[in-house]
Enzyme design. Structure first.
Site, mmCIF file in Angstrom:
data_model
loop_
_atom_site.group_PDB
_atom_site.id
_atom_site.type_symbol
_atom_site.label_atom_id
_atom_site.label_comp_id
_atom_site.label_asym_id
_atom_site.label_seq_id
_atom_site.Cartn_x
_atom_site.Cartn_y
_atom_site.Cartn_z
ATOM 1 N N ASP A 160 100.000 41.610 0.663
ATOM 2 C CA ASP A 160 100.711 41.896 -0.733
ATOM 3 C C ASP A 160 100.758 43.428 -0.819
ATOM 4 O OD1 ASP A 160 101.776 41.655 -2.995
ATOM 5 O OD2 ASP A 160 99.986 41.133 -4.170
ATOM 6 N N GLY A 161 101.911 44.005 -1.676
ATOM 7 C CA GLY A 161 101.832 45.462 -1.932
ATOM 8 C C GLY A 161 103.178 46.128 -1.246
ATOM 9 N N ASN A 162 104.020 45.499 -0.675
ATOM 10 C CA ASN A 162 105.047 45.743 0.146
ATOM 11 C C ASN A 162 105.950 46.494 -0.869
ATOM 12 O OD1 ASN A 162 104.160 44.654 2.282
ATOM 13 N ND2 ASN A 162 105.833 43.304 2.394
ATOM 14 N N GLY A 163 106.129 45.893 -2.030
ATOM 15 C CA GLY A 163 107.271 46.490 -3.199
ATOM 16 C C GLY A 163 106.603 47.878 -3.690
ATOM 17 N N ARG A 219 112.692 48.144 -2.440
ATOM 18 C CA ARG A 219 111.570 47.188 -2.139
ATOM 19 C C ARG A 219 111.793 46.844 -0.557
ATOM 20 N NH1 ARG A 219 108.628 44.705 -5.975
ATOM 21 N NH2 ARG A 219 108.516 42.883 -4.518
ATOM 22 N N HIS A 231 109.071 45.723 2.691
ATOM 23 C CA HIS A 231 108.878 44.481 3.798
ATOM 24 C C HIS A 231 108.918 44.957 5.108
ATOM 25 C CE1 HIS A 231 108.555 42.301 0.260
ATOM 26 N NE2 HIS A 231 109.966 42.551 -0.191
ATOM 27 N N ARG A 275 112.565 35.757 -7.075
ATOM 28 C CA ARG A 275 112.876 37.146 -7.052
ATOM 29 C C ARG A 275 114.397 37.247 -7.104
ATOM 30 N NH1 ARG A 275 108.339 39.964 -3.354
ATOM 31 N NH2 ARG A 275 106.595 39.301 -4.530
ATOM 32 N N LEU A 300 94.380 32.651 19.684
ATOM 33 C CA LEU A 300 94.808 32.585 18.173
ATOM 34 C C LEU A 300 95.749 31.506 17.801
ATOM 35 C CD1 LEU A 300 93.562 34.170 15.530
ATOM 36 C CD2 LEU A 300 95.804 35.203 15.886
ATOM 37 N N ARG A 352 92.843 39.756 0.444
ATOM 38 C CA ARG A 352 94.222 40.108 -0.229
ATOM 39 C C ARG A 352 94.256 41.392 -0.229
ATOM 40 N NH1 ARG A 352 97.338 36.911 -4.947
ATOM 41 N NH2 ARG A 352 99.121 38.476 -5.128
ATOM 42 N N LEU A 376 94.679 34.019 -6.298
ATOM 43 C CA LEU A 376 94.943 33.382 -5.060
ATOM 44 C C LEU A 376 96.483 33.344 -4.971
ATOM 45 C CD1 LEU A 376 92.407 30.688 -5.508
ATOM 46 C CD2 LEU A 376 92.327 32.849 -4.398
ATOM 47 N N SER A 377 97.240 33.282 -6.168
ATOM 48 C CA SER A 377 98.806 33.075 -6.140
ATOM 49 C C SER A 377 99.045 31.861 -5.405
ATOM 50 C CB SER A 377 99.381 34.202 -5.501
ATOM 51 O OG SER A 377 99.180 35.477 -6.361
HETATM 52 C C1 IPE Z 1 102.099 36.239 -2.763
HETATM 53 O O1 IPE Z 1 102.247 37.556 -3.420
HETATM 54 C C2 IPE Z 1 103.016 35.825 -1.956
HETATM 55 C C3 IPE Z 1 103.100 36.517 -0.687
HETATM 56 C C4 IPE Z 1 102.268 37.313 -0.286
HETATM 57 C C5 IPE Z 1 104.051 36.106 0.397
HETATM 58 P P1 IPE Z 1 103.122 37.790 -4.706
HETATM 59 O O2 IPE Z 1 102.990 39.258 -4.965
HETATM 60 O O3 IPE Z 1 104.290 37.018 -4.554
HETATM 61 O O4 IPE Z 1 102.241 37.162 -5.932
HETATM 62 P P2 IPE Z 1 101.960 37.379 -7.167
HETATM 63 O O5 IPE Z 1 103.526 37.268 -8.036
HETATM 64 O O6 IPE Z 1 101.416 38.856 -7.351
HETATM 65 O O7 IPE Z 1 101.027 36.508 -7.750
HETATM 66 C C1 IPE Z 2 104.327 41.031 -0.505
HETATM 67 O O1 IPE Z 2 104.613 42.378 -1.290
HETATM 68 C C2 IPE Z 2 105.441 40.330 0.263
HETATM 69 C C3 IPE Z 2 105.950 39.351 -0.394
HETATM 70 C C4 IPE Z 2 105.735 38.601 -1.471
HETATM 71 C C5 IPE Z 2 107.032 38.581 0.664
HETATM 72 P P1 IPE Z 2 105.324 42.376 -2.662
HETATM 73 O O2 IPE Z 2 106.787 42.033 -2.234
HETATM 74 O O3 IPE Z 2 104.760 41.125 -3.442
HETATM 75 O O4 IPE Z 2 104.955 43.835 -3.220
HETATM 76 P P2 IPE Z 2 104.510 44.122 -4.675
HETATM 77 O O5 IPE Z 2 103.235 43.171 -4.891
HETATM 78 O O6 IPE Z 2 105.746 43.964 -5.671
HETATM 79 O O7 IPE Z 2 103.974 45.580 -4.511
HETATM 80 MG MG MG Z 3 103.196 41.188 -4.968
#
Ligand code: IPE
Ligand code: IPE
Ligand code: MG
Length: 256
Positions: A44-47, A57, A61, A95, A155, A204, A211-212
């Site tokens: 998580d956190g790419n955006g 964004r 990714h 999204r 793995l 995470r 947990l999402s």
């Molecule tokens: C969970 O992250 C899904 C993935 C990492 C693929 P999200 O960024 O989509 O989850 P929420 O919206 O913060 O719960």
């Molecule tokens: C996780 O990064 C990747 C996917 C859910 C595909 P996000 O796209 O959720 O990045 P943030 O949480 O918006 O920073």
């Molecule tokens: Mg996210």
């Protein structure tokens, strides 16, 4: 085929040439008996990574691909048996259409670009997720990676694409009941029908502590570790620190 040099996939990475990492000692702080068998990762956190740099964004990714390769290499080095990575959730369809479209095309490209490397590392690729709505071309790429690596014994890498924990529980319950009716439902039979074994370490990134809907059945007794780093900044050392934290936890499973 000669082992693919990890140098080819990113500067500063050494896997395949030298098991030591130039910036840190090889994993070893955690005794082998304490290494988690199954690590689940919410990447998580790419955006936010992209936003911090004034980029779209989708660039976040893109930057996350290297982190995935790093973490796979780090998991192999640490002796992890199963690594499940959350790439696209059943909720991510919410999204924007352009981000969804990017993520579909991107998954396909990463699969095609990395499958030979993973294969050369003896990694067995598995897909967990729902076929419904998923682009057929992505499913095809997932199936090809599965077939290519089906006999690998290293793995077990579970790519969770269009994955949702609740959907997985429903599918597992349906398949158990189709065979033996309601009487066949048990914790053991449902666990057997899940795509992965129980999760030991649930990790995470990006500071979010939820947990999402990821592996919610399998992670019932997982140790949770949250890291502030955003996914594209993650290296194998971050996985090893999470494993170190795991090593300090006392797992009680309800006992006193
Ligand atoms: C969970 O992250 C899904 C993935 C990492 C693929 P999200 O960024 O989509 O989850 P929420 O919206 O913060 O719960
Ligand atoms: C996780 O990064 C990747 C996917 C859910 C595909 P996000 O796209 O959720 O990045 P943030 O949480 O918006 O920073
Ligand atoms: Mg996210």
């Amino acid at each position: 085929m000669p082992p693919v040099s990890f140098r080819q996939v990113g500067a500063g990475s050494w896997y395949g040439q030298n098991m030591d990492h130039p910036q840190a000692p090889a994993p070893g702080a955690v005794p082998p008996g304490v290494v988690p068998r199954h690590v689940a990762v919410v990447m998580d956190g790419n955006g936010r990574w992209a936003k911090e740099r004034g980029l779209p964004r989708t660039e976040g990714h893109r930057a996350g691909e290297e982190a995935l390769v790093e973490v796979v290499a780090g998991a192999i080095e640490a002796g992890v048996e199963w690594l499940s990575v959350y790439a696209f959730s059943t909720e991510n369809w919410r999204r924007s259409p352009s981000e969804v479209r990017f993520l579909m095309g991107y998954s396909r490209r990463v699969l095609r670009a990395r499958r030979d490397l993973f294969h050369s590392w003896n990694v067995r690729v598995r897909w967990a997720g729902q076929a419904e709505r998923l682009w057929p071309s992505v499913i095809r790429e997932l199936r090809e990676a599965e077939q290519l690596t089906v006999n690998n014994t290293g793995l077990q890498l579970v790519l969770c694409v269009n994955y949702g924990g609740r959907a997985e529980i429903i599918s597992a319950a349906k398949s158990v009941m189709e065979q033996g009716g309601a009487a066949a439902l048990s914790e053991a039979s449902l666990s057997q029908a899940m795509s992965t074994p129980d999760v030991d370490l649930f990790w995470r990134t990006s500071g979010e502590a939820r947990l999402s809907n990821f592996l919610i059945w399998e992670a019932a007794y997982a140790e949770l570790v949250f890291t502030d780093k955003l996914w594209p900044d993650v290296t194998r050392q971050d996985l090893w620190s999470a494993i170190d934290q795991y090593g300090t936890r006392e797992r009680r499973y309800g006992r006193a």
